[in-house]
Design a protein around this motif. Structure first.
Motif, mmCIF file in Angstrom:
data_model
loop_
_atom_site.group_PDB
_atom_site.id
_atom_site.type_symbol
_atom_site.label_atom_id
_atom_site.label_comp_id
_atom_site.label_asym_id
_atom_site.label_seq_id
_atom_site.Cartn_x
_atom_site.Cartn_y
_atom_site.Cartn_z
ATOM 1 N N ILE A 60 42.907 44.764 49.077
ATOM 2 C CA ILE A 60 43.232 44.659 47.648
ATOM 3 C C ILE A 60 42.939 43.237 47.147
ATOM 4 C CG2 ILE A 60 45.125 44.676 45.967
ATOM 5 C CD1 ILE A 60 46.285 47.081 47.543
ATOM 6 N N LYS A 61 43.341 42.214 47.935
ATOM 7 C CA LYS A 61 43.072 40.816 47.570
ATOM 8 C C LYS A 61 41.571 40.577 47.428
ATOM 9 C CE LYS A 61 46.801 37.820 49.046
ATOM 10 N NZ LYS A 61 47.389 37.159 50.199
ATOM 11 N N GLU A 62 40.803 41.097 48.384
ATOM 12 C CA GLU A 62 39.345 40.934 48.340
ATOM 13 C C GLU A 62 38.757 41.629 47.118
ATOM 14 O OE1 GLU A 62 37.672 42.129 52.096
ATOM 15 O OE2 GLU A 62 38.825 40.611 53.172
ATOM 16 N N GLU A 74 49.273 45.443 55.922
ATOM 17 C CA GLU A 74 48.658 44.110 55.860
ATOM 18 C C GLU A 74 47.171 44.215 55.553
ATOM 19 O OE1 GLU A 74 48.875 40.308 55.393
ATOM 20 O OE2 GLU A 74 50.666 41.448 55.900
ATOM 21 N N SER A 75 46.457 45.081 56.227
ATOM 22 C CA SER A 75 45.015 45.234 55.981
ATOM 23 C C SER A 75 44.750 45.802 54.584
ATOM 24 C CB SER A 75 44.356 46.092 57.053
ATOM 25 O OG SER A 75 44.829 47.413 56.991
ATOM 26 N N MET A 76 45.645 46.653 54.089
ATOM 27 C CA MET A 76 45.503 47.187 52.731
ATOM 28 C C MET A 76 45.663 46.049 51.704
ATOM 29 S SD MET A 76 44.659 50.291 52.630
ATOM 30 C CE MET A 76 45.043 50.956 51.030
ATOM 31 N N ARG A 77 46.678 45.194 51.942
ATOM 32 C CA ARG A 77 46.879 44.037 51.043
ATOM 33 C C ARG A 77 45.647 43.134 51.053
ATOM 34 N NH1 ARG A 77 52.301 43.258 53.183
ATOM 35 N NH2 ARG A 77 53.675 44.477 51.867
ATOM 36 N N ALA A 109 36.538 41.337 41.763
ATOM 37 C CA ALA A 109 36.683 41.712 40.355
ATOM 38 C C ALA A 109 36.801 40.461 39.483
ATOM 39 C CB ALA A 109 37.905 42.610 40.177
ATOM 40 N N GLU A 110 37.601 39.516 39.969
ATOM 41 C CA GLU A 110 37.799 38.270 39.226
ATOM 42 C C GLU A 110 36.484 37.495 39.102
ATOM 43 O OE1 GLU A 110 40.232 34.117 39.787
ATOM 44 O OE2 GLU A 110 41.136 35.939 40.636
ATOM 45 N N SER A 111 35.785 37.387 40.225
ATOM 46 C CA SER A 111 34.533 36.627 40.186
ATOM 47 C C SER A 111 33.476 37.356 39.356
ATOM 48 C CB SER A 111 34.018 36.308 41.588
ATOM 49 O OG SER A 111 33.651 37.500 42.255
ATOM 50 N N SER A 112 33.455 38.711 39.439
ATOM 51 C CA SER A 112 32.480 39.431 38.611
ATOM 52 C C SER A 112 32.878 39.312 37.141
ATOM 53 C CB SER A 112 32.341 40.893 39.044
ATOM 54 O OG SER A 112 33.476 41.630 38.642
ATOM 55 N N GLY A 113 34.180 39.254 36.892
ATOM 56 C CA GLY A 113 34.667 39.018 35.523
ATOM 57 C C GLY A 113 34.216 37.654 35.030
ATOM 58 N N LYS A 114 34.341 36.645 35.930
ATOM 59 C CA LYS A 114 33.900 35.288 35.586
ATOM 60 C C LYS A 114 32.399 35.276 35.327
ATOM 61 C CE LYS A 114 37.377 32.472 37.911
ATOM 62 N NZ LYS A 114 37.685 31.771 39.150
ATOM 63 N N ILE A 115 31.695 35.998 36.189
ATOM 64 C CA ILE A 115 30.238 36.073 36.009
ATOM 65 C C ILE A 115 29.929 36.712 34.664
ATOM 66 C CG2 ILE A 115 28.129 37.212 36.839
ATOM 67 C CD1 ILE A 115 29.252 36.783 39.714
ATOM 68 N N ARG A 116 30.650 37.802 34.363
ATOM 69 C CA ARG A 116 30.442 38.494 33.092
ATOM 70 C C ARG A 116 30.714 37.520 31.933
ATOM 71 N NH1 ARG A 116 34.057 42.389 33.395
ATOM 72 N NH2 ARG A 116 32.980 43.387 35.124
ATOM 73 N N ILE A 117 31.825 36.770 32.027
ATOM 74 C CA ILE A 117 32.189 35.797 30.984
ATOM 75 C C ILE A 117 31.107 34.709 30.883
ATOM 76 C CG2 ILE A 117 33.815 33.956 30.393
ATOM 77 C CD1 ILE A 117 36.059 35.866 31.442
ATOM 78 N N ASP A 118 30.653 34.204 32.045
ATOM 79 C CA ASP A 118 29.596 33.190 32.049
ATOM 80 C C ASP A 118 28.329 33.715 31.376
ATOM 81 O OD1 ASP A 118 31.279 31.463 33.325
ATOM 82 O OD2 ASP A 118 30.349 31.666 35.310
#
Length: 100
Positions: free
Chosen positions: A10-12, A4-7, A17-26
């Motif tokens: 991974i989610k975090e 559970e803590s590993m999941r 990664a997603e938000s940094s990707g969004k930042i990169r795209i922005d």
């Protein structure tokens, strides 16, 4: 539980990664926007330069035309003066002949 803590971790990581990707795209979109702006500004500047040059050329042409007209006018006046001078000379000559 460990799984559970590993999941959760991974989610975090995925969120980061997603938000940094969004930042990169922005950031990329902002950069592209700036490039477009500077490109259109450059084009505008080129147009202004061309228009400015055209305006200067038109002014120069107009000035040249004015100067040519003025030269023609001066030439007409000069011819007119010479003609009048000639007329006066002839008048004087005739007056002298009448006196004789």
């Amino acid at each position: 539980s460990h799984m559970e803590s590993m999941r959760q971790i991974i989610k975090e990581i995925e969120l980061v990664a997603e938000s940094s990707g969004k930042i990169r795209i922005d950031m990329q979109e902002m950069q592209e926007e700036e490039e477009k702006k500077s490109e259109s500004a450059r084009k505008r500047e080129e147009v202004n330069i061309v228009e400015g040059r055209t305006r200067e050329e038109l002014c120069q042409q107009t000035q040249n035309k004015q100067e040519r007209l003025w030269e023609r006018e001066k030439e007409k006046l000069r011819m007119q003066l010479e003609e009048e001078r000639g007329d006066r000379e002839r008048d004087r000559e005739r007056a002298r002949e009448r006196e004789r």
